[in-house]
Design a protein around this motif. Sequence first.
Motif, PDB file in Angstrom:
ATOM      1  N   THR A 154      -0.315 -31.831  36.565  1.00 11.55           N
ATOM      2  CA  THR A 154      -0.279 -31.167  37.864  1.00 11.55           C
ATOM      3  C   THR A 154      -1.503 -30.284  38.056  1.00 11.55           C
ATOM      4  OG1 THR A 154       2.135 -31.154  37.784  1.00 11.55           O
ATOM      5  CG2 THR A 154       1.103 -29.660  39.348  1.00 11.55           C
ATOM      6  N   TRP A 155      -2.195 -30.469  39.172  1.00 14.06           N
ATOM      7  CA  TRP A 155      -3.283 -29.567  39.540  1.00 14.06           C
ATOM      8  C   TRP A 155      -2.615 -28.373  40.194  1.00 14.06           C
ATOM      9  CZ3 TRP A 155      -8.037 -28.634  38.311  1.00 14.06           C
ATOM     10  CH2 TRP A 155      -8.827 -27.817  39.129  1.00 14.06           C
ATOM     11  N   PHE A 156      -2.640 -27.233  39.516  1.00 12.66           N
ATOM     12  CA  PHE A 156      -1.855 -26.084  39.945  1.00 12.66           C
ATOM     13  C   PHE A 156      -2.675 -24.823  39.804  1.00 12.66           C
ATOM     14  CE2 PHE A 156       1.479 -22.842  39.067  1.00 12.66           C
ATOM     15  CZ  PHE A 156       2.198 -22.977  40.242  1.00 12.66           C
ATOM     16  N   LYS A 157      -2.905 -24.157  40.915  1.00 19.06           N
ATOM     17  CA  LYS A 157      -3.631 -22.886  40.935  1.00 19.06           C
ATOM     18  C   LYS A 157      -4.977 -22.984  40.215  1.00 19.06           C
ATOM     19  CE  LYS A 157       0.441 -20.180  41.845  1.00 19.06           C
ATOM     20  NZ  LYS A 157       1.223 -19.003  41.602  1.00 19.06           N
ATOM     21  N   GLY A 158      -5.688 -24.076  40.505  1.00 15.43           N
ATOM     22  CA  GLY A 158      -7.048 -24.220  40.010  1.00 15.43           C
ATOM     23  C   GLY A 158      -7.206 -24.801  38.625  1.00 15.43           C
ATOM     24  N   GLU A 159      -6.140 -25.363  38.052  1.00 16.78           N
ATOM     25  CA  GLU A 159      -6.254 -25.968  36.722  1.00 16.78           C
ATOM     26  C   GLU A 159      -5.210 -27.069  36.546  1.00 16.78           C
ATOM     27  OE1 GLU A 159      -5.138 -23.342  33.443  1.00 16.78           O
ATOM     28  OE2 GLU A 159      -3.849 -22.223  34.791  1.00 16.78           O
ATOM     29  N   TRP A 160      -5.499 -27.968  35.620  1.00 16.83           N
ATOM     30  CA  TRP A 160      -4.525 -28.999  35.268  1.00 16.83           C
ATOM     31  C   TRP A 160      -3.508 -28.398  34.313  1.00 16.83           C
ATOM     32  CZ3 TRP A 160      -4.026 -33.138  37.993  1.00 16.83           C
ATOM     33  CH2 TRP A 160      -5.122 -33.644  38.694  1.00 16.83           C
ATOM     34  N   THR A 161      -2.226 -28.657  34.567  1.00 16.46           N
ATOM     35  CA  THR A 161      -1.176 -28.101  33.713  1.00 16.46           C
ATOM     36  C   THR A 161      -0.300 -29.218  33.158  1.00 16.46           C
ATOM     37  OG1 THR A 161       0.347 -27.794  35.565  1.00 16.46           O
ATOM     38  CG2 THR A 161      -1.118 -25.957  35.035  1.00 16.46           C
ATOM     39  N   ASP A 162       0.296 -28.942  32.011  1.00 23.67           N
ATOM     40  CA  ASP A 162       1.257 -29.854  31.399  1.00 23.67           C
ATOM     41  C   ASP A 162       2.645 -29.513  31.926  1.00 23.67           C
ATOM     42  OD1 ASP A 162      -0.931 -30.665  29.878  1.00 23.67           O
ATOM     43  OD2 ASP A 162      -0.287 -29.589  28.075  1.00 23.67           O
ATOM     44  N   ASP A 163       3.430 -30.529  32.217  1.00 23.43           N
ATOM     45  CA  ASP A 163       4.785 -30.333  32.731  1.00 23.43           C
ATOM     46  C   ASP A 163       5.816 -30.764  31.694  1.00 23.43           C
ATOM     47  OD1 ASP A 163       3.674 -29.640  35.210  1.00 23.43           O
ATOM     48  OD2 ASP A 163       3.769 -31.703  35.931  1.00 23.43           O
ATOM     49  N   GLN A 164       6.784 -29.886  31.443  1.00 21.45           N
ATOM     50  CA  GLN A 164       7.928 -30.245  30.606  1.00 21.45           C
ATOM     51  C   GLN A 164       9.064 -30.671  31.531  1.00 21.45           C
ATOM     52  OE1 GLN A 164       8.351 -26.575  28.279  1.00 21.45           O
ATOM     53  NE2 GLN A 164       7.997 -27.851  26.479  1.00 21.45           N
ATOM     54  N   LEU A 165       9.727 -31.760  31.179  1.00 23.65           N
ATOM     55  CA  LEU A 165      10.831 -32.297  31.969  1.00 23.65           C
ATOM     56  C   LEU A 165      12.123 -32.130  31.197  1.00 23.65           C
ATOM     57  CD1 LEU A 165       9.063 -35.643  32.920  1.00 23.65           C
ATOM     58  CD2 LEU A 165       9.044 -33.482  34.181  1.00 23.65           C
ATOM     59  N   PHE A 166      13.132 -31.569  31.873  1.00 19.75           N
ATOM     60  CA  PHE A 166      14.431 -31.310  31.254  1.00 19.75           C
ATOM     61  C   PHE A 166      15.532 -31.984  32.062  1.00 19.75           C
ATOM     62  CE2 PHE A 166      11.757 -27.845  29.870  1.00 19.75           C
ATOM     63  CZ  PHE A 166      12.156 -27.607  28.561  1.00 19.75           C
ATOM     64  N   GLY A 167      16.609 -32.365  31.381  1.00 14.87           N
ATOM     65  CA  GLY A 167      17.746 -32.941  32.075  1.00 14.87           C
ATOM     66  C   GLY A 167      19.052 -32.558  31.406  1.00 14.87           C
ATOM     67  N   LEU A 168      20.097 -32.524  32.208  1.00 10.31           N
ATOM     68  CA  LEU A 168      21.439 -32.220  31.725  1.00 10.31           C
ATOM     69  C   LEU A 168      22.418 -33.117  32.469  1.00 10.31           C
ATOM     70  CD1 LEU A 168      23.344 -30.396  30.032  1.00 10.31           C
ATOM     71  CD2 LEU A 168      23.316 -28.781  31.947  1.00 10.31           C
ATOM     72  N   LEU A 169      23.238 -33.840  31.722  1.00 14.45           N
ATOM     73  CA  LEU A 169      24.237 -34.720  32.308  1.00 14.45           C
ATOM     74  C   LEU A 169      25.590 -34.023  32.398  1.00 14.45           C
ATOM     75  CD1 LEU A 169      23.423 -38.001  30.351  1.00 14.45           C
ATOM     76  CD2 LEU A 169      22.788 -37.432  32.716  1.00 14.45           C
ATOM     77  N   ALA A 170      26.359 -34.410  33.387  1.00 19.42           N
ATOM     78  CA  ALA A 170      27.710 -33.846  33.540  1.00 19.42           C
ATOM     79  C   ALA A 170      28.528 -34.093  32.279  1.00 19.42           C
ATOM     80  CB  ALA A 170      28.393 -34.456  34.768  1.00 19.42           C
ATOM     81  N   SER A 171      28.336 -35.225  31.644  1.00 20.56           N
ATOM     82  CA  SER A 171      29.105 -35.554  30.440  1.00 20.56           C
ATOM     83  C   SER A 171      28.795 -34.598  29.281  1.00 20.56           C
ATOM     84  CB  SER A 171      28.852 -36.993  30.013  1.00 20.56           C
ATOM     85  OG  SER A 171      27.471 -37.203  29.783  1.00 20.56           O
ATOM     86  N   ASP A 172      27.678 -33.890  29.348  1.00 21.72           N
ATOM     87  CA  ASP A 172      27.314 -32.923  28.320  1.00 21.72           C
ATOM     88  C   ASP A 172      27.672 -31.486  28.696  1.00 21.72           C
ATOM     89  OD1 ASP A 172      26.210 -34.874  26.657  1.00 21.72           O
ATOM     90  OD2 ASP A 172      24.277 -34.766  27.686  1.00 21.72           O
ATOM     91  N   TRP A 173      28.198 -31.312  29.910  1.00 22.13           N
ATOM     92  CA  TRP A 173      28.562 -29.969  30.378  1.00 22.13           C
ATOM     93  C   TRP A 173      29.947 -29.624  29.864  1.00 22.13           C
ATOM     94  CZ3 TRP A 173      26.080 -25.935  31.845  1.00 22.13           C
ATOM     95  CH2 TRP A 173      26.762 -24.872  32.449  1.00 22.13           C
ATOM     96  N   PRO A 174      30.118 -28.452  29.244  1.00 20.52           N
ATOM     97  CA  PRO A 174      31.449 -28.082  28.748  1.00 20.52           C
ATOM     98  C   PRO A 174      32.427 -27.869  29.913  1.00 20.52           C
ATOM     99  CG  PRO A 174      29.906 -26.256  28.499  1.00 20.52           C
ATOM    100  CD  PRO A 174      29.119 -27.426  29.010  1.00 20.52           C
ATOM    101  N   THR A 175      33.588 -28.461  29.797  1.00 24.09           N
ATOM    102  CA  THR A 175      34.600 -28.309  30.858  1.00 24.09           C
ATOM    103  C   THR A 175      35.662 -27.308  30.481  1.00 24.09           C
ATOM    104  OG1 THR A 175      35.779 -30.194  29.966  1.00 24.09           O
ATOM    105  CG2 THR A 175      34.280 -30.581  31.820  1.00 24.09           C
TER     106      THR A 175
END
Length: 175
Positions: A154-175
């Motif tokens: 991502t070109w962000f605020k004058g520089e290239w940045t690395d992006d971390q991607l996170f995910g959470l599934l409903a099946s992993d959410w404590p009920t």
Amino acid sequence: MFLSTERLVVRRFRVGDAEAFSGYRSVPEVAQWQSWEAPYSMEEAVKAVEAFAAGDPLVPGWFQYAVDRDGVLIGDIGVNLHENLMQAEIGYTFAPEYQGQGYATEAVRGLLGLLFVERKLHRVSAECDARNVSSARLLERLGFRLEGLRLSNTWFKGEWTDDQLFGLLASDWPT
């Protein structure tokens, strides 16, 4: 009010929130990881808060939730509901004086419960600048998995940045 936790209320924005909203969004250390520049003017804040107050959290697109502690706006959580109404992306911003005290974890956990349990979403995702260690730790505390790293993405605020991607599934959410 959308939900309450032990110490917080997650609610719709109100016009009276503009001053506090402008205040924490004007802090350079807060704005550094976000799409806006500091300072964040009162004029911008009033327009944003009015738009947030008129939004609908049940339709696709971004909806901004206000996070309130004892009647004071301390932060906000954005939810970008996908067109299929089964998945969303989240983002969050908290005033510096309320960081490091568990408020963000508490508020985001409460909102995830709403999204997974009441709204029956299948998946919630988030991404952050790889240098934003506090944000990544928050996501991991809440059970998100690191799903990827996009180098120099991502070109962000004058520089290239690395992006971390996170995910959470409903099946992993404590009920």
